[in-house]
Motif scaffolding. Structure first.
Motif, PDB file in Angstrom:
ATOM      1  N   ARG A  89      28.736   9.413  11.699  1.00  0.00           N
ATOM      2  CA  ARG A  89      28.185   9.808  13.001  1.00  0.00           C
ATOM      3  C   ARG A  89      29.257  10.106  14.040  1.00  0.00           C
ATOM      4  O   ARG A  89      28.990  10.731  15.058  1.00  0.00           O
ATOM      5  CB  ARG A  89      27.244   8.728  13.532  1.00  0.00           C
ATOM      6  N   ASP A 133      23.108  -4.883  24.634  1.00  0.00           N
ATOM      7  CA  ASP A 133      22.044  -4.272  23.838  1.00  0.00           C
ATOM      8  C   ASP A 133      20.801  -5.117  24.029  1.00  0.00           C
ATOM      9  O   ASP A 133      20.883  -6.312  24.285  1.00  0.00           O
ATOM     10  CB  ASP A 133      22.452  -4.282  22.349  1.00  0.00           C
ATOM     11  N   SER A 149      23.450  -2.859  15.977  1.00  0.00           N
ATOM     12  CA  SER A 149      23.759  -3.323  17.327  1.00  0.00           C
ATOM     13  C   SER A 149      22.532  -3.833  18.073  1.00  0.00           C
ATOM     14  O   SER A 149      22.668  -4.531  19.071  1.00  0.00           O
ATOM     15  CB  SER A 149      24.408  -2.196  18.122  1.00  0.00           C
ATOM     16  N   TRP A 159      31.533  -5.960  26.867  1.00  0.00           N
ATOM     17  CA  TRP A 159      30.214  -5.847  27.526  1.00  0.00           C
ATOM     18  C   TRP A 159      30.274  -5.784  29.048  1.00  0.00           C
ATOM     19  O   TRP A 159      29.254  -6.034  29.705  1.00  0.00           O
ATOM     20  CB  TRP A 159      29.319  -7.021  27.106  1.00  0.00           C
ATOM     21  N   TRP A 171      29.976   3.158  22.137  1.00  0.00           N
ATOM     22  CA  TRP A 171      31.091   2.227  21.929  1.00  0.00           C
ATOM     23  C   TRP A 171      32.165   2.829  20.986  1.00  0.00           C
ATOM     24  O   TRP A 171      31.887   3.099  19.822  1.00  0.00           O
ATOM     25  CB  TRP A 171      30.546   0.897  21.406  1.00  0.00           C
TER      26      TRP A 171
HETATM   27  C1  BGC Z   1      25.611   1.863  19.344  1.00  0.00           C
HETATM   28  C2  BGC Z   1      24.952   1.756  20.713  1.00  0.00           C
HETATM   29  C3  BGC Z   1      25.123   0.353  21.235  1.00  0.00           C
HETATM   30  C4  BGC Z   1      26.604   0.052  21.298  1.00  0.00           C
HETATM   31  C5  BGC Z   1      26.890  -1.338  21.790  1.00  0.00           C
HETATM   32  C6  BGC Z   1      27.048   1.397  19.372  1.00  0.00           C
HETATM   33  O1  BGC Z   1      27.560   1.320  18.079  1.00  0.00           O
HETATM   34  O2  BGC Z   1      25.549   3.195  18.900  1.00  0.00           O
HETATM   35  O3  BGC Z   1      23.599   2.088  20.638  1.00  0.00           O
HETATM   36  O4  BGC Z   1      24.506   0.225  22.480  1.00  0.00           O
HETATM   37  O5  BGC Z   1      27.161   0.163  19.994  1.00  0.00           O
HETATM   38  O6  BGC Z   1      26.521  -2.266  20.822  1.00  0.00           O
END
Ligand code: BGC
Length: 729
Positions: free
Chosen positions: A165, A47, A355, A30, A234
């Motif tokens: 995805r 998030d 998330s 983070w 991420w």
């Molecule tokens: C999600 C993002 C999220 C990130 C951090 C990813 O898997 O697609 O939207 O901000 O993780 O958690």
């Protein structure tokens, strides 16, 4: 103290190559990497988007152990408010929570277009319409950023499917990309300049979104002049060098240096220039310093006050889908007793999986809240089990209680495991036991009111059996209080659907093309997404885009357009009057759609261009004014590579749903463009002729050609066919 551009340049000069390379990846889950010896701070990102998921430390995942924060309604609910002021307020509240927890960037909003109602993450996205999604996102971002906290506009772009995805390429023609899947980002960036943009997991037209020169260089940087920082989603960077070259600034989360050798080698061989690396690092330095400019160590959140705000926000999002014979609101004059049915009433589903999951500070439930709001006797039975979709053993008791009361509130919807980040839904149904419950209760109780909780559209084969349906989405931690107060008329519902509710899955635009398999997802419905599809195919939806009732009534009248003849470059002003003709105070969402009467290319029947939410007392009338520009009349012309509005007749259609636009105005637009603008060896005679400048040249050339041919061979071809067909107006 503010860091100047000159300070940044000086720091850049002092960075070693290794340090620069280290800055194109984060530090851990983070945070970004600091360079302590030069005072470059680390940025804490978290998030997002409908609440803050702050891990105890930047290196911890933050699932389960996240710090409590206010859980607001999720994006599909927020979008249903159609209320830019509300989105701004939500952003401001989120910024305060970030400041109090030392977080500098909240990872949202998510604005991907809802291509299919099956998208597992639709609860986290706003709409099927790019203008609605873009405007709401801009308001949210402005709300957050005005407090010195950053946002991450995500996921850029075409991330409309969860299954596979990371590998499924979204294959989209450029017109569709521009008109539907990029316009939302374009509006948000233009109106709010988010500190960061998050590149999506999926490839777009074969190129990873994190390493996509078309998206990141041509569109984002060059065309839109975006000067913020691009983060990767991420774990989505597979081609680090290509990514840096295309415009990615920071790979997230920190990758422990796995790409360092590859980047070094590219620098050595000249595949990547140090100037390009510097460009990325420079932007990241600006970002890191800016992120700390307004940090306030004394910031504090009044969680109780935020809980109250979350209630008011939720109330603005509910959509009254149906209300025959004014079955709602519940009043003691109408009903002397009420049966509340549904396990959701004691175990509320208030947010989505994945998330974005927030650990709420407090949670209310409908059973307790409704009991407080009504003065008549209320019974409760669960009616179904959330852990068993097929168990119908609880229906008999619910039916008994419904029979004994004067009205039944049946609270149903999608259980947690039905929709989530990471996978898509396979159908539009709620659990069979819940359907059986509605059918059984509505047979014995004419006043059966269905309250829905779900992040995305569902089918409702039972909708004719019940007089009222209230859509409450995933309404956040105070949602149940807002539901109870809406059912009893303390709040007057004012939400409108930000996406179409279809009758059945087979009617949906990408039914044959979702989910994408074999690593490709063809966006074959083109620009005909959402209501654009239902309009074009004349398919009746269950509830149309923009639909939503109120406990009061509104009327639209007196449309006026500033000019009946508009030439390119002129602004067009549209005015319309809105009257609350009912006996209660309420809010109406006025929607302005544009219809191109005669177009060279197939265009949607109508497209949303402006909207406004307005509060009116009973009997009150207000005049709304909207301004339109050439872009609002345009389509993206792939051949010319630009937005074009064609000369001709247009209509402005104003209403309170995409299928109810009673106020219509017409005008004629005159373009200054001479079409086509470009010629090549494949330019057809018709295209030459369509352009007034090249028409005479084409005439001479073609005529000369026919005149050189013996008359016995070409006959009257020139005189009677070609000349008449092509050159006579
Ligand atoms: C999600 C993002 C999220 C990130 C951090 C990813 O898997 O697609 O939207 O901000 O993780 O958690």
């Amino acid at each position: 103290m503010k860091t100047t551009r000159a300070d940044i340049e000086e720091i850049l000069q002092q960075l070693t190559l290794d340090e620069k390379i280290s800055l194109v990846s984060g530090r851990d889950a983070w945070s970004t990497k600091p360079i302590e010896r030069l005072g470059v701070p680390s940025v804490w990102v978290a998030d997002g988007p409908h609440g803050l998921r702050r891990a105890p430390e930047t290196y911890l995942p933050g699932f389960g152990d996240q710090w409590p924060s206010t859980c607001f309604p999720t994006a599909s609910a927020l979008a249903a408010s159609w209320n830019v002021d509300l989105l701004k307020t939500t952003g401001e509240l989120l910024a305060k929570e970030c400041l109090a927890y030392g977080v500098q960037v909240i990872l949202g909003p998510g604005i991907n277009i809802k291509r299919s109602p099956l998208g597992g993450r639709n609860f986290e996205y706003f709409s099927e319409d790019p203008v609605l999604a873009g405007e709401l996102a801009a308001a949210y971002i402005n709300g957050v950023q005005q407090h010195g906290v950053g946002t991450s506009l995500k996921h850029f772009a075409c991330n409309s499917q969860e299954q596979n995805r990371m590998v499924v390429s979204s294959n989209v023609d450029e017109r569709t990309l521009r008109e539907i899947y990029l316009t939302n980002f374009e509006i948000a960036i233009d109106k709010s300049n988010p500190w960061t943009v998050m590149a999506a997991y999926n490839p777009v037209n074969g190129d990873d979104a994190t390493a996509n020169p078309f998206l990141l260089t041509d569109i984002l940087q060059t065309e839109w002049q975006y000067d913020g920082v691009v983060l990767s989603d991420w774990v989505s960077v597979h081609l680090p060098v290509k990514a840096i070259k295309a415009g990615l600034h920071i790979e997230m989360p920190g990758n422990d240096g796995v790409h360092v050798d590859e980047i070094k080698l590219a620098l050595e061989t000249g595949a990547l220039s140090e100037t390009t690396l510097d460009d990325r690092v420079r932007d990241s330095l600006v970002f890191a310093f800016k992120a700390h400019e307004q940090a306030d160590p004394t910031a504090h959140v009044d969680h109780e006050a935020h809980h109250q705000e979350a209630e008011a926000i939720a109330a603005d999002c509910f959509v009254l889908l149906k209300n025959d014979h004014n079955a709602l609101p519940l009043t003691p004059e109408k009903y002397n007793s009420v049966a509340l049915i549904g396990e959701f009433a004691v175990k509320p589903r208030f947010q989505g999986n994945g998330s974005s999951e927030v650990k709420e500070t407090k949670l209310t439930n409908l059973k307790d809240e409704l009991a407080q709001q009504i003065s008549v006797p209320m019974s409760y039975s669960s009616g179904y089990r959330l852990d068993d979709d097929h168990d119908t053993s609880l229906i008999a008791e619910a039916v008994k209680q419904a029979q004994q009361a004067e009205a039944a509130i049946v609270h149903v919807g999608l259980p947690q495991h039905y929709e989530s980040e990471g996978y898509d839904r396979k159908h539009l149904h709620i659990p069979p036991a819940q359907v059986a419950l509605i059918e059984a209760v509505s047979q014995v109780q004419a006043n059966t009111i269905v309250v829905l909780t779900n992040g995305a559209p569902i089918d409702m084969p039972w909708h004719n059996n019940v007089p009222a349906i209230l859509e409450t989405w995933l309404p956040g931690q105070a949602g149940a209080t807002a539901i109870a107060k809406t059912l009893t008329g303390v709040y007057n519902p004012s939400g409108k659907l930000p996406e179409t509710f279809p009758v059945r899955l087979e009617d949906t635009p990408c039914f044959l093309d979702f989910p994408g398999l074999d690593r490709k997802l063809n966006f074959s419905e083109g620009v005909f997404v959402g209501y654009r599809w239902y309009d074009a195919r004349k398919i009746e939806p269950l509830f149309p885009f923009g639909h939503g009732l109120s406990y009061t009534q509104f009327e639209l009248s007196d449309l006026s357009i500033s000019s009946q003849k508009v030439t390119q470059g002129d602004a067009l002003t549209v005015q319309v009057k809105v009257t609350n003709s009912g006996i209660l105070s309420g809010q109406e969402v006025v929607q302005l759609y544009v219809h191109d009467t005669d177009s060279r290319l197939p265009r949607p029947e109508k497209e949303l261009k402006r909207f406004a939410k307005i509060q009116l007392a009973p009997g009150e009338t207000k005049t709304l004014e909207f301004e339109l520009n050439t872009r609002d009349l345009s389509y993206f012309d792939e051949q010319q590579g630009k937005w074009l509005a064609e000369s001709g007749d247009f209509e402005i259609r104003i209403g309170n749903s995409s299928q109810h636009t009673p106020v219509i105005g017409k005008f004629t637009y005159e373009s200054a463009e001479v079409l086509p603008l470009g010629f090549d060896v494949r330019t057809t005679l018709r295209e030459w002729v369509a352009n007034e400048e090249t028409k005479p040249i084409a005439y001479d050339l073609v005529k000369d050609f026919f005149m050189t041919m013996p008359h016995e061979i070409v006959g009257d071809l020139w005189d009677f066919n070609i000349k008449n067909d092509f050159f006579m107006d």
